[in-house]
Design a protein around this motif. Structure first.
Motif, PDB file in Angstrom:
ATOM      1  N   GLN A 163      14.448  66.240  11.244  1.00  0.00           N
ATOM      2  CA  GLN A 163      14.476  65.456  12.472  1.00  0.00           C
ATOM      3  C   GLN A 163      14.712  63.979  12.145  1.00  0.00           C
ATOM      4  O   GLN A 163      14.310  63.512  11.067  1.00  0.00           O
ATOM      5  N   ALA A 164      15.307  63.279  13.083  1.00  0.00           N
ATOM      6  CA  ALA A 164      15.523  61.837  12.968  1.00  0.00           C
ATOM      7  C   ALA A 164      14.860  61.139  14.140  1.00  0.00           C
ATOM      8  O   ALA A 164      14.847  61.653  15.272  1.00  0.00           O
ATOM      9  N   ARG A 165      14.293  59.950  13.866  1.00  0.00           N
ATOM     10  CA  ARG A 165      13.612  59.190  14.930  1.00  0.00           C
ATOM     11  C   ARG A 165      14.575  58.150  15.499  1.00  0.00           C
ATOM     12  O   ARG A 165      15.121  57.310  14.758  1.00  0.00           O
ATOM     13  N   THR A 166      14.769  58.206  16.795  1.00  0.00           N
ATOM     14  CA  THR A 166      15.660  57.254  17.481  1.00  0.00           C
ATOM     15  C   THR A 166      14.896  56.205  18.264  1.00  0.00           C
ATOM     16  O   THR A 166      15.470  55.203  18.685  1.00  0.00           O
ATOM     17  N   SER A 167      13.629  56.460  18.501  1.00  0.00           N
ATOM     18  CA  SER A 167      12.753  55.479  19.131  1.00  0.00           C
ATOM     19  C   SER A 167      11.345  55.749  18.629  1.00  0.00           C
ATOM     20  O   SER A 167      11.098  56.783  18.014  1.00  0.00           O
ATOM     21  N   TRP A 200      12.016  62.053  18.667  1.00  0.00           N
ATOM     22  CA  TRP A 200      12.550  62.677  17.457  1.00  0.00           C
ATOM     23  C   TRP A 200      13.600  63.697  17.867  1.00  0.00           C
ATOM     24  O   TRP A 200      13.423  64.448  18.813  1.00  0.00           O
ATOM     25  N   THR A 201      14.713  63.704  17.150  1.00  0.00           N
ATOM     26  CA  THR A 201      15.826  64.600  17.463  1.00  0.00           C
ATOM     27  C   THR A 201      16.087  65.523  16.289  1.00  0.00           C
ATOM     28  O   THR A 201      16.126  65.075  15.129  1.00  0.00           O
ATOM     29  N   ASN A 202      16.242  66.843  16.593  1.00  0.00           N
ATOM     30  CA  ASN A 202      16.561  67.804  15.537  1.00  0.00           C
ATOM     31  C   ASN A 202      17.966  67.575  15.021  1.00  0.00           C
ATOM     32  O   ASN A 202      18.930  67.500  15.799  1.00  0.00           O
ATOM     33  N   LEU A 203      18.100  67.504  13.716  1.00  0.00           N
ATOM     34  CA  LEU A 203      19.410  67.341  13.099  1.00  0.00           C
ATOM     35  C   LEU A 203      19.912  68.660  12.510  1.00  0.00           C
ATOM     36  O   LEU A 203      21.075  69.016  12.680  1.00  0.00           O
ATOM     37  N   SER A 204      19.029  69.383  11.796  1.00  0.00           N
ATOM     38  CA  SER A 204      19.464  70.607  11.122  1.00  0.00           C
ATOM     39  C   SER A 204      18.232  71.444  10.791  1.00  0.00           C
ATOM     40  O   SER A 204      17.098  70.943  10.828  1.00  0.00           O
ATOM     41  N   SER A 205      18.457  72.733  10.488  1.00  0.00           N
ATOM     42  CA  SER A 205      17.325  73.596  10.108  1.00  0.00           C
ATOM     43  C   SER A 205      17.769  74.569   9.020  1.00  0.00           C
ATOM     44  O   SER A 205      18.951  74.898   8.904  1.00  0.00           O
ATOM     45  N   GLN A 206      16.805  75.013   8.223  1.00  0.00           N
ATOM     46  CA  GLN A 206      17.034  75.988   7.157  1.00  0.00           C
ATOM     47  C   GLN A 206      15.885  76.984   7.175  1.00  0.00           C
ATOM     48  O   GLN A 206      14.721  76.647   7.458  1.00  0.00           O
ATOM     49  N   THR A 207      16.214  78.258   6.901  1.00  0.00           N
ATOM     50  CA  THR A 207      15.162  79.282   6.785  1.00  0.00           C
ATOM     51  C   THR A 207      14.540  79.207   5.381  1.00  0.00           C
ATOM     52  O   THR A 207      15.256  79.143   4.378  1.00  0.00           O
TER      53      THR A 207
END
Length: 978
Positions: free
Chosen positions: A563-567, A571-578
């Motif tokens: 996740q990335a923080r924009t404020s 927090w916004t999800n960017l990518s995921s891995q199992t």
């Protein structure tokens, strides 16, 4: 007077004649007789009989003998005349009974001599002789022993038959031996007559007993042929017989037997008797019944007895075929405890005395409680007597279990629980409810968790010891292992017998340092696409301990989300891995690495974080915030940064200034210094000033990097940093870094991998190894200092009120760092050919040079780097190496032209070692500030007070020590084993 003389002469002559005639007649009369009887002699038998009291043959007979002067026995016959009466037997032989003299014919007178005269002889007497068939008389004359022989006169001789009588006085049994006792009176008649053929003393009177097993001789009495003084033996002969004998079957009758030279000649009637055979008996007295506290075996001490066990028609036993057995009654049946063999005779063959006593002691594994004991008499496999059961109390110890916890830890790579415990159990093989077959018992270690009780491990327990001997209690078991389990709060031991718990220890509380789920993030690159403005990222992440039973992914695979923080709150999800929960069926090994690379349209970000989610469920774990900045602006310009730095290190020696400016940094070289400090030392050592080096180095950095360097060195104030870069305020520089991770360029955390970037180790955070090893090193160092008085290590302090990028290390952290440096130096020295023991760092003496003597410590470090074997030195005292002549090289080489008021010549290896001067002539020399050199010499002198140096002879291995230069502020040391 003349008559008496003539009688005497005649008597003498008659004796002589009878002797001669008797011998001749006996000689001639055996199987022989005259051709015919003479008319001059005749015999008539008046009577014959047998004496009833002696059995003697008695006779009365008359013989007529005609004597004449011209015939038989004339006057003057030399040798005299006589007649002998003979008994004739059935075989034709004869025996002389009696003899008489015969008066010769009268003397002649005148011319006409007397021609004849008749002599009448009377024979009567009694003697012991066999059966007689006839009598005959033989007359002798002079030298003719058989001058006249009469006819044989037949007689009737009624010889009494031998007889025996028996009178039984008593028959009983000896209560002490069980032997038959008898008292009888017996008699016999005519047993010694010659017709019955018994020589003197060849006859006996025997008493026999009748039993179901046959006839048994009880006793006998020898019988003589003559009475006292040679007088005839009077019949019947009486015998009083008593005695005792072991007869194993009841006697029903007695009789007497007359035995003549081995032949039975007379037998009395059987006389019935009553034989009251005592029944066999057994008794027992219990002295004690206990249990062996070390084996659980039943211990018994009893006295038992039996009587008459060798008597009776049903229980006769051969020698040693009898035994007295002790049996125990249990709920599982009757069990034999022990036995005592019983002989039928006593010492020396004498009768065994009853009751027979036996003291029996012993021990035996009886797995069920004993309720009673009794004694059993066994005769050749048959029980003939049994005592009553005697109740006993068998205090069977209850099974027990105990546990002692040595350690409870967690495997840092798998998170598995590691346990090391000692457990014990006692008496697990005893009791009506817990008898177990061999190897059917086990000692189980259990743990208490929030989800209930779980088993950690077990140890099988055998019921017998080595060689089949009883197992000694308590049974000890050392159990170690590791398993995947939830966090535990206590452990206990449980004894299991064939699936049933028979003993459980109390719960022992433990501390389970359960690893918590954690992640790390390495930012490789962040940029914006110049055409689209999309954010592009490349990051490497790790996740640890998420698949433990107490972790978020204890059942199914999880997703690791970037996740990335924009404020501040968005927090916004960017990518995921199992991320998997197992490693091909084995426990997952941590950390698990995951790579993130991608791009997306997103606003300005200032931080990353990781989340772990179980499938689509809500967030199970959220990581710390990893601060970052896309295009960091502002910062310190080059001139202001150099000014700040020069002010901070004003007056410091170059080495100290380099250390102050660069306490942390990248680390790609082979030394213990970071790249920036090493470059600083090289530059200043080559003649450049600190200002010159700073300008050339800082010119390669961005303003943001310059600011971060100043903050890390404690030079820039917190306000200056945060004012220039407010986005950095969220970075938690005090957070401990995971294993293998470090700061990169003062901005990012980097974790080394096989293919990734080289890890950076901040100087204030020594690289971490196995936690148990680290803990042991710290504890060992602290304990050593407590006894040796060595200084507690410290780390250089940053400028006042200026936060450092990492918290200052504790003494324990420094101890661990020192231990790691020692191991590295040991490995290098061994690789260079030094014969240093592998345990030199753990058990030997070590001198850790510090930055309280920076020049001399650096000198030591440089020499060792060139010649690693010189890290291993041997102490020599002042007596062994006096100071005289030492300074012959003091002004040579690097020490030439020294200012003795402020400088001294430092040598390595130390002069106080066998490897220093004169072994190395000269040693490596370097000028050092006087205070620095004196201070290190003082530290060495204190170090040499360790017992291992004082108590060992010269060149002894215990005088060996390692020299390990460090970057710690304080010089310290470890004493070796005395």
């Amino acid at each position: 007077m003349a008559l008496e003389v003539s009688r005497l002469v005649w008597g003498i002559m008659r004796v002589r004649w009878l002797s001669i005639a008797g011998v001749l007649l006996l000689a001639l009369g055996i199987g022989a007789s005259p051709a015919s009887a003479s008319g001059d002699i005749s015999l008539s038998v008046n009577s014959t009989s047998r004496a009833t009291s002696t059995g003697y043959f008695t006779w009365d007979a008359t013989a007529a003998v005609n004597v004449s002067s011209t015939g038989y026995c004339p006057y003057g016959t030399q040798g005299g005349c006589g007649a002998t009466l003979y008994a004739v037997f059935s075989d034709g032989s004869r025996a002389a009974l009696t003899s008489q003299g015969i008066t010769p014919s009268p003397q002649t007178t005148g011319a006409a001599p007397q021609t004849s005269a008749v002599r009448i002889l009377q024979f009567a007497g009694a003697t012991k002789v066999r059966a007689v068939t006839a009598l005959v008389v033989v007359a002798s004359s002079g030298n003719d022993p058989m001058a006249l022989v009469s006819d044989q006169i037949p007689v009737t001789d009624s010889l009494p038959a031998a007889s025996a009588l028996l009178g039984v006085n008593s028959v009983s049994r000896d209560p002490a031996t069980g032997q038959l006792r008898w008292e009888v009176d017996a008699s016999t008649s005519y047993y010694a007559l010659t017709a019955s053929s018994c020589s003197p003393y060849g006859c006996s009177l025997i008493i026999e007993a009748q039993t179901s097993a046959g006839v048994v001789q009880l006793g006998s009495s020898g019988l003589a042929l003559t009475g006292n003084g040679g007088s005839p033996l009077q019949y019947p002969v009486q015998a009083h017989l008593t005695g005792s004998k072991m007869i194993t079957t009841p006697v029903t009758a007695l009789h007497a037997v007359v035995n003549i030279n081995g032949s039975v000649v007379a037998t009395s009637d059987w006389v019935p008797v009553t034989d009251s055979v005592p029944a066999p008996t057994a008794s027992i007295s219990v002295n004690s019944i206990t249990r062996d506290p070390t084996t659980g075996q039943l211990q018994y001490d009893v006295d038992a007895s039996t009587s008459y066990y060798a008597i009776g028609a049903t229980n006769g036993c051969s020698p040693y075929g009898c035994s007295l057995i002790i049996e125990a009654q249990t709920s599982a049946g009757v069990v034999q405890l022990g036995s005592s063999g019983l002989a039928l005779t006593g010492n020396g063959g004498s009768p065994l005395q009853y009751p027979v006593q036996a003291h029996l002691t012993g021990s035996k594994m009886i797995t069920t409680p004993v309720t009673a004991l009794h004694a059993v008499v066994n005769i050749n496999g048959s029980v003939v007597a049994t005592s009553d059961w005697v109740p006993v109390t068998d205090s069977v110890p209850a099974p027990t279990a105990s546990i002692s916890v040595n350690s409870i830890t967690r495997d840092p790579t798998t998170g598995q629980l590691q346990y090391d415990v000692d457990a014990s159990t006692s008496y697990y093989a005893i009791g009506a409810t817990n008898g177990c077959s061999p190897y059917g018992c086990s000692l189980i270690i259990e743990a208490q968790t929030s989800a209930g009780v779980v088993q950690l491990g077990s140890s099988g327990l055998a019921l017998t010891g080595n060689g089949g001997s009883p197992l000694q209690y308590p049974v000890q078991a050392h159990l170690t292992g590791q398993t995947t389990t939830r966090s535990i709060s206590a452990v206990r031991a449980r004894t299991n017998v064939n699936g049933t718990s028979v003993a459980t220890s109390a719960w022992t509380p433990v501390e389970d340092a359960m690893p918590t789920t954690m992640t790390t993030l390495q930012i490789s690159s962040i940029s914006r696409d110049s055409a689209t403005g999309q954010l592009k990222w490349e990051l490497s992440a790790t996740a640890s301990y998420y698949a433990l039973p107490d972790g978020p992914c204890n059942t199914y695979n999880c997703n690791l989300i970037l996740q990335a923080r924009t404020s501040p709150t968005t927090w916004t999800n960017l990518s995921s891995q199992t991320i998997p929960t197992s490693n091909q069926g084995r426990p997952q090994t941590y950390p698990v690495s995951v790579n993130f690379k991608g791009s997306t349209t997103i606003g300005t970000i200032d931080a990353f974080r990781l989340q772990i989610r179980l499938n689509s469920d809500p967030v199970a774990y959220a990581s710390s915030v990893y601060g970052t900045s896309e295009n960091v602006g502002g910062g310190h310009d080059l001139d202001s940064a150099v000014s700040l730095a020069l002010v901070a290190v004003a007056g410091m020696a170059p080495a100290e200034a380099c250390l102050t400016l660069f306490p942390i940094g990248t680390h790609t070289n082979s030394t213990s210094l970071n790249d920036q400090e090493a470059a600083c030392n090289v530059a200043t050592g080559g003649g450049k000033t600190i200002a010159q080096f700073l300008k050339s180095y800082l010119a390669t950095l961005t303003p943001q990097q310059i600011t971060k360097m100043l903050a890390a060195a404690g030079i820039a104030t917190a306000a200056a940093v945060t004012d220039a870069h407010p986005e950095w305020a969220t970075i938690d520089y005090d957070a401990p870094l995971p294993s293998g991770c470090s700061w990169v360029d003062f901005r990012y955390v980097s974790c080394s991998t096989q293919s990734g970037p080289v890890g950076v180790t901040p100087r204030s955070a020594p690289s971490r190894q196995d936690p148990v090893w680290e803990s042991n090193q710290a504890a060992k160092a602290a304990q050593n200092r407590a006894t040796s008085g060595a200084p507690t290590p410290q780390w250089p302090t940053p400028a006042p009120d200026v936060p450092a990028p990492m918290p200052a290390p504790s003494p324990s952290d420094i101890d661990v760092s020192n231990a790691e440096l020692c191991e590295q130096e040991l490995t290098l020295a061994q690789a260079s050919g030094s014969n240093i023991p592998d345990d030199a760092c753990d058990n030997g003496a070590v001198f850790f040079g510090g930055q309280d003597t920076p020049v001399t410590t650096q000198h030591d470090k440089d020499v060792i780097a060139l010649t690693p074997t010189l890290a291993w030195l041997t102490y020599a005292n002042g007596t062994e190496k006096p100071d005289s002549g030492r300074r012959s090289w003091a002004n040579q080489g690097a020490c030439a032209g020294q200012d003795t008021s402020t400088e001294q010549c430092d040598e390595y290896p130390f002069y106080s070692t066998e490897e220093g001067y004169p072994a190395m002539n000269p040693p490596d020399l370097r000028l050092a500030p006087k205070g620095d050199n004196v201070r290190q010499g003082s530290k060495l002198a204190q170090f040499y007070k360790c017992d291992n140096f004082k108590s060992s002879p010269r060149n002894d291995v215990k005088r060996k020590f390692l020299v390990v230069p460090t970057r710690a502020l304080t010089t310290t040391w470890l004493c070796g084993t005395p």
